[in-house]
Design an enzyme around this catalytic site. Structure first.
Site, PDB file in Angstrom:
ATOM      1  N   LYS A  35      53.782  47.457  62.914  1.00  0.00           N
ATOM      2  CA  LYS A  35      53.309  48.431  61.923  1.00  0.00           C
ATOM      3  C   LYS A  35      53.224  49.821  62.558  1.00  0.00           C
ATOM      4  CE  LYS A  35      48.546  47.211  63.046  1.00  0.00           C
ATOM      5  NZ  LYS A  35      47.464  46.274  62.722  1.00  0.00           N
ATOM      6  N   ARG A 128      37.060  43.300  55.103  1.00  0.00           N
ATOM      7  CA  ARG A 128      38.145  44.251  54.840  1.00  0.00           C
ATOM      8  C   ARG A 128      39.080  43.584  53.853  1.00  0.00           C
ATOM      9  NH1 ARG A 128      42.014  46.435  59.695  1.00  0.00           N
ATOM     10  NH2 ARG A 128      42.853  44.346  59.421  1.00  0.00           N
ATOM     11  N   HIS A 160      41.832  37.637  60.165  1.00  0.00           N
ATOM     12  CA  HIS A 160      41.875  38.604  61.273  1.00  0.00           C
ATOM     13  C   HIS A 160      40.496  38.652  61.929  1.00  0.00           C
ATOM     14  CE1 HIS A 160      43.738  41.817  63.479  1.00  0.00           C
ATOM     15  NE2 HIS A 160      42.975  42.773  62.985  1.00  0.00           N
ATOM     16  N   ARG A 216      49.634  36.987  66.558  1.00  0.00           N
ATOM     17  CA  ARG A 216      50.148  38.251  66.029  1.00  0.00           C
ATOM     18  C   ARG A 216      49.859  39.414  66.968  1.00  0.00           C
ATOM     19  NH1 ARG A 216      46.803  36.526  61.724  1.00  0.00           N
ATOM     20  NH2 ARG A 216      45.536  38.364  62.209  1.00  0.00           N
ATOM     21  N   TYR A 262      42.278  79.380  73.710  1.00  0.00           N
ATOM     22  CA  TYR A 262      41.319  79.817  72.686  1.00  0.00           C
ATOM     23  C   TYR A 262      39.868  79.616  73.123  1.00  0.00           C
ATOM     24  CZ  TYR A 262      45.139  79.858  69.270  1.00  0.00           C
ATOM     25  OH  TYR A 262      46.303  80.112  68.582  1.00  0.00           O
ATOM     26  N   CYS A 309      46.188  73.542  72.090  1.00  0.00           N
ATOM     27  CA  CYS A 309      46.566  74.318  70.911  1.00  0.00           C
ATOM     28  C   CYS A 309      47.462  73.479  70.003  1.00  0.00           C
ATOM     29  CB  CYS A 309      47.293  75.592  71.327  1.00  0.00           C
ATOM     30  SG  CYS A 309      46.402  76.550  72.569  1.00  0.00           S
ATOM     31  N   MET A 310      48.006  74.096  68.964  1.00  0.00           N
ATOM     32  CA  MET A 310      48.790  73.325  68.005  1.00  0.00           C
ATOM     33  C   MET A 310      50.068  72.759  68.623  1.00  0.00           C
ATOM     34  SD  MET A 310      50.108  74.450  64.214  1.00  0.00           S
ATOM     35  CE  MET A 310      48.477  74.878  63.605  1.00  0.00           C
ATOM     36  N   ASP A 311      50.715  73.568  69.469  1.00  0.00           N
ATOM     37  CA  ASP A 311      52.016  73.147  70.020  1.00  0.00           C
ATOM     38  C   ASP A 311      52.072  73.178  71.532  1.00  0.00           C
ATOM     39  OD1 ASP A 311      53.723  73.146  67.420  1.00  0.00           O
ATOM     40  OD2 ASP A 311      52.597  75.026  67.393  1.00  0.00           O
TER      41      ASP A 311
HETATM   42  C1  LIG Z   1      47.272  45.379  63.764  1.00  0.00           C
HETATM   43  C2  LIG Z   1      47.134  43.957  63.479  1.00  0.00           C
HETATM   44  C3  LIG Z   1      47.455  43.007  64.451  1.00  0.00           C
HETATM   45  C4  LIG Z   1      47.799  43.359  65.872  1.00  0.00           C
HETATM   46  O1  LIG Z   1      46.640  43.811  66.530  1.00  0.00           O
HETATM   47  P1  LIG Z   1      46.637  44.164  68.079  1.00  0.00           P
HETATM   48  O2  LIG Z   1      45.220  44.360  68.419  1.00  0.00           O
HETATM   49  O3  LIG Z   1      47.433  45.431  68.202  1.00  0.00           O
HETATM   50  O4  LIG Z   1      47.294  43.051  68.781  1.00  0.00           O
HETATM   51  C5  LIG Z   1      47.421  41.680  64.071  1.00  0.00           C
HETATM   52  N1  LIG Z   1      47.062  41.317  62.820  1.00  0.00           N
HETATM   53  C6  LIG Z   1      46.721  42.223  61.887  1.00  0.00           C
HETATM   54  C7  LIG Z   1      46.311  41.770  60.539  1.00  0.00           C
HETATM   55  C8  LIG Z   1      46.730  43.565  62.182  1.00  0.00           C
HETATM   56  O5  LIG Z   1      46.378  44.456  61.247  1.00  0.00           O
END
Ligand SMILES: *Cc1c(COP(=O)(O)O)cnc(C)c1O
Length: 365
Positions: A35, A128, A160, A216, A262, A309-311
């Site tokens: 992701k 969540r 999760h 995961r 700045y 700064c920004m850049d």
């Molecule tokens: C982001 C995410 C992961 C991976 O998490 P890490 O801590 O980066 O390994 C696994 N499952 C779900 C649902 C996530 O949102």
């Protein structure tokens, strides 16, 4: 093509190494989490590498990312879990995506589908996403009947973990217990998911009881620790995949008492050599790094002086125009993204993920 004065080097060998580390930690199948543009590393590059390493399951949050990923990996299994009640799922189904179902509306959106591959998501303690235990109980029969009718295929049951990065927390055991209850609720309705999955990187590394059929991992694949206070990436045997670097532009010698950037939040205490690094908060460098983080130039640590700064930002050190300043990379050669996270009160995930998409990602040599 015009050149850009900074770049993120993305290391294939480090990535492959980390895949191996994760595999060594579990017998479960690995779903690579890619992701947020593969945590800022570049979705297409990372996805192809993972596929070449034998990874067959991928996870992304957004439906749009999943559709993009399908273009790179026609044969992969791709799970996506963020879409809205107004999204048309026809394209997702045509693309053969696996869809998370974490609400009753999501289930009903699939009531007219033809064997949609779903992973029932249950909330075991994040508050969540996912069906609450009560919701799961009330729609288990509906899930079963949609499966019998051939509308859905319950490929997975998943959840999760909220505190897997605190190995001493008892919350993980409580979540596993609730996960087992959810499995039982489905079983009582006649639904037996093919795969159960619960663990992200921290669960993979620190909670074998949470591995089930598939893990995961995200952050560990990119070579960062889910919690450096428990174990640093180096201690975990992980190698940073991203090295962020930029070419030093201008340099100057200034006398004691010179205010820098700045607000003059840094004033030189003596004669100083300063150099300008062409990255800023528009590129994802935290402004919180002002006066706290440092870059490495040929082994020399050069602290940031004054405000980011920004850049661009200013560092102190013996520098020449064109020197390569490494912001973060592998602990063997530079500060790590986790060091930057500590300096800016955040987590390594945020440091790498927020690097602007306009910063070129290139293969590390
Ligand atoms: C982001 C995410 C992961 C991976 O998490 P890490 O801590 O980066 O390994 C696994 N499952 C779900 C649902 C996530 O949102």
């Amino acid at each position: 093509m015009t050149s850009f004065p900074s770049r993120a080097l993305i290391s294939r060998s480090a990535f492959a190494h980390n895949v191996g580390r994760v595999r060594a930690a579990t017998d479960a199948e690995v779903m690579a989490i890619v992701k947020a543009n593969a945590y800022g590393h570049g979705l297409e590059r990372v996805a192809r590498w993972a596929w070449e390493e034998g990874v067959r399951w991928f996870g992304v949050a957004q439906l749009a990312e999943a559709l993009e990923l399908r273009g790179y990996l026609p044969d992969a299994r791709i799970l996506t879990w963020i879409y809205s009640p107004s999204d048309d799922l026809a394209e997702a189904l045509a693309a053969g995506l696996d869809l998370s179902v974490g609400s009753q509306w999501a289930l009903e959106k699939l009531a007219g589908a033809d064997r949609a591959r779903v992973h029932i998501k249950v909330d075991t303690g994040m508050a969540r996403g996912g069906l609450t235990m009560a919701e799961l109980e009330s729609c288990a029969e509906r899930i079963a009947s949609l499966e019998r009718e051939g509308r859905i295929d319950v490929v997975g049951l998943w959840s999760h973990l909220a505190r897997a990065d605190e190995p001493d927390s008892e919350e993980t055991a409580r979540q596993i217990e609730r996960f087992e209850r959810a499995r039982q609720v489905l079983a009582d309705a006649g639904v037996v998911p093919q795969r159960l999955h619960l663990a992200a990187s921290a669960g993979t590394l620190w909670h074998p009881a949470a591995h089930y059929d598939m893990v995961r991992p995200g952050i560990a694949l990119y070579g960062l620790s889910p919690n450096p206070e428990v174990a640093t990436a180096a201690e975990l045997g992980l190698r940073a995949v991203m090295q962020l670097e930029a070419d030093v532009m201008t340099v100057r010698d200034v006398p004691a008492g010179t205010g820098v950037s700045y607000g003059h939040t840094y004033v030189t205490g003596g004669d100083a050599h300063l150099g300008v690094v062409p990255l800023g908060y528009a590129d994802g460098i935290p402004r919180m790094a002002s006066n706290t983080a440092a870059v490495t130039v040929a082994g020399q640590t050069c602290p940031i002086r004054g405000k980011v700064c920004m850049d661009q930002f200013v560092v102190e050190g013996e520098l020449a125009p064109g020197d390569v300043a490494v912001l973060f990379g592998d602990a063997a050669t530079a500060a790590t993204a986790d060091d930057w996270a500590e300096a800016t009160s955040t987590i390594g995930y945020e440091i790498v993920t927020r690097i602007g998409s306009h910063v070129p990602r290139v293969d590390a040599p």
